[in-house]
Design a protein around this motif. Structure first.
Motif, mmCIF file in Angstrom:
data_model
loop_
_atom_site.group_PDB
_atom_site.id
_atom_site.type_symbol
_atom_site.label_atom_id
_atom_site.label_comp_id
_atom_site.label_asym_id
_atom_site.label_seq_id
_atom_site.Cartn_x
_atom_site.Cartn_y
_atom_site.Cartn_z
ATOM 1 N N THR A 86 0.836 -1.204 0.000
ATOM 2 C CA THR A 86 0.000 0.000 0.000
ATOM 3 C C THR A 86 0.870 1.253 0.000
ATOM 4 O O THR A 86 0.580 2.229 -0.707
ATOM 5 N N ASP A 118 -6.219 -2.326 -2.800
ATOM 6 C CA ASP A 118 -6.129 -0.925 -3.173
ATOM 7 C C ASP A 118 -6.124 -0.915 -4.691
ATOM 8 O O ASP A 118 -5.687 -1.872 -5.326
ATOM 9 N N THR A 159 -3.262 -3.737 -5.380
ATOM 10 C CA THR A 159 -2.447 -4.436 -4.389
ATOM 11 C C THR A 159 -3.362 -5.421 -3.675
ATOM 12 O O THR A 159 -4.547 -5.139 -3.491
ATOM 13 N N THR A 212 -4.895 -3.418 4.590
ATOM 14 C CA THR A 212 -5.733 -3.588 3.412
ATOM 15 C C THR A 212 -6.726 -4.718 3.654
ATOM 16 O O THR A 212 -6.335 -5.824 4.017
HETATM 17 MG MG LIG Z 1 -1.907 -3.032 2.092
#
Ligand SMILES: [Mg+2]
Ligand SMILES: Nc1nc2c(ncn2[C@@H]2O[C@H](COP(=O)(O)OP(=O)(O)O)[C@@H](O)[C@H]2O)c(=O)[nH]1
Length: 225
Positions: free
Chosen positions: A24, A61, A79, A57
């Motif tokens: 990220t 993303d 990602t 996450t």
């Molecule tokens: Mg992440």
């Protein structure tokens, strides 16, 4: 698989790797760098992040970038969420990927987890890695001490059969290994590694019809980055 919509071409690039390896942060830094500096790709919209309250996450993303030179070419960048239990989700996010940046947490203590994620990627991608999907490696967090280096990770790639001997046709597509730092102030090779992966993804499409093109089909000027 490259998606064509009217005269627009979408290439999907995926950052894959273990939890907290920096995926990220890499996407954030790539976004800032390409927005602020005069690069060949530029973001066309804000990043989308689907994350938990802790900032990890949760799903993925996503960012959409556009090539300035070939303005019909767009890069959809994803990602994955890195928690071990999310492997099914990673498989979904992986679908139709044209190029992969494998993000390693270079701290020596993480080596086994990194290898486990590399094995997972191999399972998800069957044997398409390198042959149909270009692979670029980022040894991230190089600003920290006690980190592994390119020579160390090359051994891992060889053990995992993701490295071809120099006499093999596919050897020109052996993963390029970058030493990276994702922290914006100390960033290193964030744009360069992305560019290498997207460049390879485009060459697989143009010269190889979706596969790693043989050396004699690629203009010599393009085999070296
Ligand atoms: Mg992440
Ligand atoms: N020192 C250092 N820390 C990093 C680097 N990249 C990411 N981090 C940190 O590692 C943690 C996890 O990063 P994140 O991007 O959320 O990892 P992800 O789970 O792979 O998306 C955060 O605290 C980041 O600030 C790096 O290159 N160097």
């Amino acid at each position: 698989m490259v998606k064509i919509d009217g005269d627009k071409i979408y290439i999907k690039i995926l950052y894959f790797g273990m939890y907290a390896s920096g995926k990220t942060t890499i996407l954030d830094t790539l976004y800032k760098l390409t927005k602020e500096e005069n690069k060949n790709i530029v973001p066309t919209e804000n990043l989308t992040k689907i994350e938990s309250s802790s900032g990890a996450t949760l799903l993925y993303d996503k960012g959409l970038f556009q090539s300035k030179k070939q303005n019909k070419v767009y890069y959809l960048i994803y990602t994955v969420a890195g928690q071990k239990s999310y492997s099914k989700l990673r498989k979904r996010v992986y679908e139709q990927t044209d190029g992969i940046l494998f993000v390693v947490d270079s701290q020596q203590k993480c080596i086994e987890d990194n290898i486990e994620f590399l094995k997972e990627l191999k399972t998800i991608a069957y044997d398409k890695l390198i042959k149909e999907i270009p692979l670029v490696v980022m040894l991230n967090k190089q600003d920290l001490s006690l980190t592994i280096k390119a020579e160390d990770f090359k051994k891992v790639l060889k053990e995992e059969k993701l490295w071809y001997n120099s006499n093999h046709d596919l050897s020109i597509w052996n993963p390029k290994i970058f030493h990276t730092c994702a922290l914006y102030d100390k960033q290193m090779n964030i744009y360069e590694s992305f560019y290498e992966c997207s460049r390879r993804a485009v060459m697989y499409q143009i010269y190889g019809d979706g596969k790693a093109p043989p050396k004699d089909k690629v203009p010599i000027s393009l085999t070296e980055s």
